[in-house]
Design an enzyme around this catalytic site. Structure first.
Site, mmCIF file in Angstrom:
data_model
loop_
_atom_site.group_PDB
_atom_site.id
_atom_site.type_symbol
_atom_site.label_atom_id
_atom_site.label_comp_id
_atom_site.label_asym_id
_atom_site.label_seq_id
_atom_site.Cartn_x
_atom_site.Cartn_y
_atom_site.Cartn_z
ATOM 1 N N HIS A 55 0.813 -1.219 0.000
ATOM 2 C CA HIS A 55 0.000 0.000 0.000
ATOM 3 C C HIS A 55 0.846 1.268 0.000
ATOM 4 C CE1 HIS A 55 0.517 -0.273 4.471
ATOM 5 N NE2 HIS A 55 0.490 1.035 4.382
ATOM 6 N N ASP A 85 0.015 -7.501 1.156
ATOM 7 C CA ASP A 85 0.513 -6.159 1.460
ATOM 8 C C ASP A 85 2.038 -6.122 1.489
ATOM 9 O OD1 ASP A 85 0.185 -3.447 1.845
ATOM 10 O OD2 ASP A 85 0.120 -3.587 4.028
ATOM 11 N N GLY A 159 4.054 6.495 8.066
ATOM 12 C CA GLY A 159 5.444 6.494 7.630
ATOM 13 C C GLY A 159 6.189 5.265 8.098
ATOM 14 N N SER A 161 4.855 2.318 7.915
ATOM 15 C CA SER A 161 4.465 1.208 7.049
ATOM 16 C C SER A 161 5.597 0.851 6.105
ATOM 17 C CB SER A 161 3.220 1.572 6.240
ATOM 18 O OG SER A 161 2.069 1.479 7.029
ATOM 19 N N LEU A 212 -12.089 -19.707 -5.984
ATOM 20 C CA LEU A 212 -13.278 -20.562 -6.110
ATOM 21 C C LEU A 212 -14.568 -19.756 -6.229
ATOM 22 C CD1 LEU A 212 -12.673 -23.509 -3.609
ATOM 23 C CD2 LEU A 212 -12.588 -23.554 -6.113
ATOM 24 N N GLY A 213 -14.589 -18.568 -5.633
ATOM 25 C CA GLY A 213 -15.798 -17.749 -5.727
ATOM 26 C C GLY A 213 -16.807 -17.995 -4.629
#
Length: 307
Positions: A55, A85, A159, A161, A212-213
């Site tokens: 991110h 992430d 900051g 992150s 798979l949904g």
């Protein structure tokens, strides 16, 4: 050991970690079409690769890294994986030595950890605390969940992150990723799974996953079905995406998933762990509990497309 000696030992440990880790932690300046941003990153290879949070570099059209020794250089995104992430960068100059990777699976609650990064533009900042909890889950912007997240009370601010969470030996055991509240920081763990993701990003720039949904929640199982499933809980299907692999296979809302490919499924996280690149296009048997009976369906996972 008296109180002063204990304090001195604690301080000495944190200072030693800072001396080991800080030289290899960079401040990251990011330019996007929406404006500017900032974060942290750490050197992970002698070829100039750095690890940060996905991110932090989302939408980046320009990157710059600055090290504590005064070195400033342009950098590029080699690969990013919003679902974990994590992102890998590469600097255009020689970098400080890479950090040693630790193993977050060996952490214990109460263990000393040190967070290093560049909060609010203050480079080379160090805070210390303990592991407050392990095994937390962190939803990402994509809606997928990061497993085994480390919770710590080491102070984190914007900051931080992408910065380093280190153990008392100066090994990187996590990537600071979020501030969940006062005295509550979260870090993506460095473990076998994330090391594989990092290697894949370095090699190919992206991580392929299966899909798979279906979405579900954990529910308790009755004694009879629990004996058949080998687990006291299962994953009840709460939604099925139309025309998804699960829908084509015949899965329905209300079904309870007991196993996939012969492995017990106790919760949505367990199902998610199976959705790796090797599952794409591979026929897998899924056992369901439906209306008091066991039902087997065959699913053919597709590649997950992240917008």
């Amino acid at each position: 050991m008296d109180d002063q000696e204990a304090l001195d030992a604690y301080s000495s440990t944190v200072m030693r970690v800072a001396q080991i880790v800080l030289p290899s932690v960079a401040a990251v300046s990011v330019r996007t079409r929406q404006g500017a941003g900032a974060g942290s990153a750490s050197v992970i290879t002698s070829e100039g690769h750095l690890l940060t949070s996905a991110h932090v570099v989302e939408g980046a059209i320009g990157l710059e890294v600055a090290f504590p020794d005064g070195t400033v250089a342009a950098a590029s995104v080699i690969g990013a994986d919003p679902l974990s992430d994590l992102a890998v960068l590469r600097a255009d100059v020689d970098t400080p030595p890479p950090l040693t990777m630790g193993d977050a699976s060996k952490l214990g609650v109460g263990q000393l950890v040190v967070a290093l990064g560049n909060p609010r533009g203050f480079s080379g900042s160090v805070t210390a605390g303990i592991v407050s909890a392990l095994g937390r889950s962190l939803p990402t912007r994509s809606g997928r969940v990061i497993d085994e997240v480390i919770q710590t009370d080491a102070a984190l601010n914007p900051g931080n992150s992408g910065g380093v969470l280190a153990d008392s030996a100066g090994r990187m055991v996590g990537v600071n990723t979020a501030v969940a509240g006062v005295g509550l920081g979260l870090a993506v763990p460095i473990n076998a799974t994330t090391r594989e993701i990092i290697d894949t990003l370095r090699a190919s720039g992206r991580v392929r996953r299966a899909w798979l949904g279906i979405a579900g929640s954990t529910v308790p199982l009755g004694p009879d079905v629990a004996a058949k499933a080998g687990s006291r809980v299962g994953m009840q299907v709460v939604s099925v995406v139309p025309e998804s692999p699960a829908a084509v296979a015949g899965a329905r809302v209300g079904d309870i998933v007991l196993s996939l490919d012969g492995v017990t499924i106790a919760d949505p996280t367990a199902l998610q762990r199976h959705m790796v690149e090797g599952a794409i296009g591979r026929r897998m048997e899924m056992t369901l509990w439906r209306n008091g009976a066991l039902v087997d369906v065959v699913v053919l996972p597709q590649e997950l497309r992240v917008r």
